[in-house]
Design a protein around this motif. Structure first.
Motif, PDB file in Angstrom:
ATOM      1  N   TRP A   1      13.846  -4.593   2.328  1.00  0.00           N
ATOM      2  CA  TRP A   1      13.005  -3.429   1.981  1.00  0.00           C
ATOM      3  C   TRP A   1      13.211  -3.026   0.528  1.00  0.00           C
ATOM      4  O   TRP A   1      12.265  -2.651  -0.157  1.00  0.00           O
ATOM      5  CB  TRP A   1      13.294  -2.252   2.904  1.00  0.00           C
ATOM      6  N   HIS A   2      14.465  -3.080   0.064  1.00  0.00           N
ATOM      7  CA  HIS A   2      14.728  -2.761  -1.344  1.00  0.00           C
ATOM      8  C   HIS A   2      13.998  -3.728  -2.267  1.00  0.00           C
ATOM      9  O   HIS A   2      13.392  -3.307  -3.259  1.00  0.00           O
ATOM     10  CB  HIS A   2      16.231  -2.801  -1.650  1.00  0.00           C
ATOM     11  N   GLN A   3      14.052  -5.009  -1.959  1.00  0.00           N
ATOM     12  CA  GLN A   3      13.368  -6.009  -2.787  1.00  0.00           C
ATOM     13  C   GLN A   3      11.868  -5.742  -2.827  1.00  0.00           C
ATOM     14  O   GLN A   3      11.246  -5.828  -3.880  1.00  0.00           O
ATOM     15  CB  GLN A   3      13.625  -7.418  -2.251  1.00  0.00           C
ATOM     16  N   GLU A   4      11.289  -5.430  -1.667  1.00  0.00           N
ATOM     17  CA  GLU A   4       9.849  -5.165  -1.628  1.00  0.00           C
ATOM     18  C   GLU A   4       9.494  -3.917  -2.427  1.00  0.00           C
ATOM     19  O   GLU A   4       8.485  -3.899  -3.134  1.00  0.00           O
ATOM     20  CB  GLU A   4       9.371  -5.035  -0.184  1.00  0.00           C
TER      21      GLU A   4
ATOM     22  N   SER B   1       0.853  -1.186   0.000  1.00  0.00           N
ATOM     23  CA  SER B   1       0.000   0.000   0.000  1.00  0.00           C
ATOM     24  C   SER B   1       0.892   1.241   0.000  1.00  0.00           C
ATOM     25  O   SER B   1       2.105   1.152   0.195  1.00  0.00           O
ATOM     26  CB  SER B   1      -0.899  -0.002   1.238  1.00  0.00           C
ATOM     27  N   LYS B   2       0.287   2.413  -0.194  1.00  0.00           N
ATOM     28  CA  LYS B   2       1.060   3.664  -0.153  1.00  0.00           C
ATOM     29  C   LYS B   2       1.722   3.825   1.210  1.00  0.00           C
ATOM     30  O   LYS B   2       2.868   4.253   1.311  1.00  0.00           O
ATOM     31  CB  LYS B   2       0.152   4.859  -0.427  1.00  0.00           C
TER      32      LYS B   2
ATOM     33  N   VAL C   1       6.560   3.744   4.714  1.00  0.00           N
ATOM     34  CA  VAL C   1       7.296   3.230   5.876  1.00  0.00           C
ATOM     35  C   VAL C   1       8.644   2.666   5.434  1.00  0.00           C
ATOM     36  O   VAL C   1       9.672   2.912   6.077  1.00  0.00           O
ATOM     37  CB  VAL C   1       6.473   2.151   6.618  1.00  0.00           C
ATOM     38  N   ARG C   2       8.665   1.923   4.338  1.00  0.00           N
ATOM     39  CA  ARG C   2       9.914   1.335   3.871  1.00  0.00           C
ATOM     40  C   ARG C   2      10.889   2.401   3.374  1.00  0.00           C
ATOM     41  O   ARG C   2      12.091   2.308   3.621  1.00  0.00           O
ATOM     42  CB  ARG C   2       9.640   0.296   2.786  1.00  0.00           C
TER      43      ARG C   2
END
Length: 143
Positions: free
Chosen positions: A92-95, A6-7, A12-13
């Motif tokens: 986090w980068h992958q997501e 979601s936005k 958050v990431r």
């Protein structure tokens, strides 16, 4: 099933990555000798007792300088927390790149309240032992 981010999740990431890169950049420049003034320990300033994270900055700087024994001397949890932080940054980068929530057993384990209680207890136990040792030696100051 893997769901999209979601936005709010993306925000958050991105903020978490920004904070991680500020910390990593600051440590990197300190290792290179750039005179960056870091804030002191509020617990030490207010109560005269260092916080459980006392020594982590020096531990991480030693780790970045490839001095593992020195890193462990400053804080036993330093190298492990650093590796966990790097793993989180990669995750986090992958997501963000795939725009999908990627479940991982390691992160699911960290969300467990039993696991959190275990590690917090371990950290505070280690902290108490360090405080007793420093008081016994007459040197409470971590600096």
């Amino acid at each position: 099933m893997v769901e999209g981010l979601s936005k709010g999740d993306r925000k958050v990431r991105i903020v978490s990555l920004g904070a991680a890169y500020v910390v990593l950049g600051t440590l990197f420049f300190k290792v290179l000798g750039v005179p960056i003034q870091l804030p002191g320990c509020p617990s030490l300033d207010l109560l005269g007792i260092p916080c459980p994270g006392w020594g982590l900055t020096r531990s991480w700087m030693s780790l970045l300088s490839l001095r593992l024994v020195e890193s462990l001397h400053y804080h036993v949890f330093g190298p492990g927390l650093f590796v966990c932080g790097v793993a989180a940054v990669v995750h986090w980068h992958q997501e963000l790149l795939t725009n999908k929530r990627i479940p991982h057993k390691f992160f699911c384990l960290l969300k467990s309240s039993k696991t959190q209680l275990f590690f917090v207890s371990l950290l505070f136990g280690y902290h108490v032992v360090r405080l007793i040792d420093f008081v016994r030696l007459g040197n409470v100051s971590p600096y």
